[in-house]
Design a protein around this motif. Sequence first.
Motif, short mmCIF file in Angstrom:
data_model
loop_
_atom_site.label_atom_id
_atom_site.label_comp_id
_atom_site.label_asym_id
_atom_site.label_seq_id
_atom_site.Cartn_x
_atom_site.Cartn_y
_atom_site.Cartn_z
N ALA A 145 -34.70 20.06 8.74
CA ALA A 145 -36.10 19.66 8.55
C ALA A 145 -36.24 18.79 7.30
N VAL A 146 -35.51 19.15 6.24
CA VAL A 146 -35.56 18.35 5.02
C VAL A 146 -34.92 16.98 5.24
N ILE B 186 -38.44 15.53 -2.38
CA ILE B 186 -39.11 16.30 -1.32
C ILE B 186 -39.42 17.69 -1.83
N ARG B 187 -40.67 18.11 -1.65
CA ARG B 187 -41.08 19.46 -2.02
C ARG B 187 -41.01 20.36 -0.78
N VAL B 188 -40.26 21.44 -0.89
CA VAL B 188 -40.23 22.45 0.17
C VAL B 188 -41.25 23.51 -0.23
N ALA B 189 -42.36 23.53 0.48
CA ALA B 189 -43.51 24.35 0.10
C ALA B 189 -43.60 25.58 0.99
N LEU C 55 -30.88 28.63 -1.33
CA LEU C 55 -31.03 27.50 -0.42
C LEU C 55 -32.11 26.54 -0.93
N LEU C 56 -33.23 27.07 -1.37
CA LEU C 56 -34.29 26.21 -1.89
C LEU C 56 -33.82 25.43 -3.11
N ALA C 57 -33.05 26.07 -3.97
CA ALA C 57 -32.53 25.39 -5.16
C ALA C 57 -31.55 24.28 -4.75
N GLU C 58 -30.74 24.56 -3.74
CA GLU C 58 -29.80 23.56 -3.24
C GLU C 58 -30.54 22.34 -2.68
N LEU C 59 -31.58 22.60 -1.91
CA LEU C 59 -32.34 21.50 -1.31
C LEU C 59 -33.07 20.69 -2.38
N ALA D 125 -31.20 28.77 8.11
CA ALA D 125 -30.90 27.93 6.95
C ALA D 125 -30.59 26.50 7.39
N GLU D 126 -29.84 26.37 8.49
CA GLU D 126 -29.52 25.03 8.99
C GLU D 126 -30.78 24.36 9.53
N ARG D 127 -31.67 25.12 10.14
CA ARG D 127 -32.92 24.52 10.62
C ARG D 127 -33.73 23.95 9.46
#
Length: 266
Positions: free
Chosen positions: A85-86, A127-130, A116-120, A79-81
């Motif tokens: 990255a973001v 930024i899109r996390v795909a 985590l995705l919602a948090e980011l 999760a931290e990685r």
Amino acid sequence: MATPVLLSSSSVFPEPTAAAFELAAALGYDGVEVMVWTDAVSQDPGALRGLAEHYGVPVLSVHAPCLLVTQRVWSNDPAERLRRAVRLAQALEAPTVVVHPPFTWQREYARGFDTLLAELAERHPDIRVAVENMYPVRMAGRRFVPYAPSWNPTDTGYDAYTLDLSHCAASHTDSMEMADQMGAKLAHVHLGDGTGEGRDEHLVPGRGNQPCAEVLASLAGRGFTGAIAVEVSTRGAKSRAGREADLGAALAFAREHLAAARTLKR
């Protein structure tokens, strides 16, 4: 605007990250996708920014460290990685971060992946996390899935997807069908090819059996606004000239079929 074609830094392996910028500039790519791995340069926003400015090719996507060989990059915590990255993408003004589904043994990470995705998305709305499609693994005649809850991210449903055509070959899936499953949430494409006969091959597009040309030609009609990242294996190249030839051929393939699609759309 023309769809940008990027060179993934994984495509120059075993050369270092810096070589991706050099080759992208020499061959005429629109930018670079940085695969974050054990090369310290790939983890350093200052070094990457310097390379982008020196060679005149921006970083337009970041691949989070998800491979088995990158499980200790930045942190033991996946999760931290992903968070880092973001943050790297934010520092480089790259609009996309590619991430794999969690491994099955990353139980806590898998349970909290959606959160985590919602948090980011809330912290980094630009930024899109795909999430990338992967593939089952075949060993000793047996098939197992090392990803949770599935190798196919559309089985779960996420806000953005990366379509990897080589992974489609490895999973014996048609890339057009996978693109259809991803629908309007298709945000990024990893362009490579495969035969489905071996492991994940990442062949130069047109050298396998995936409908690479058809996928590229379909993007305009899909309303695609992302980038194409050439992610091919050149580790078997016998020289720098051979590597350049393969990467040049992949770029030419992408440009040809993207241009044909734009012509048809007119």
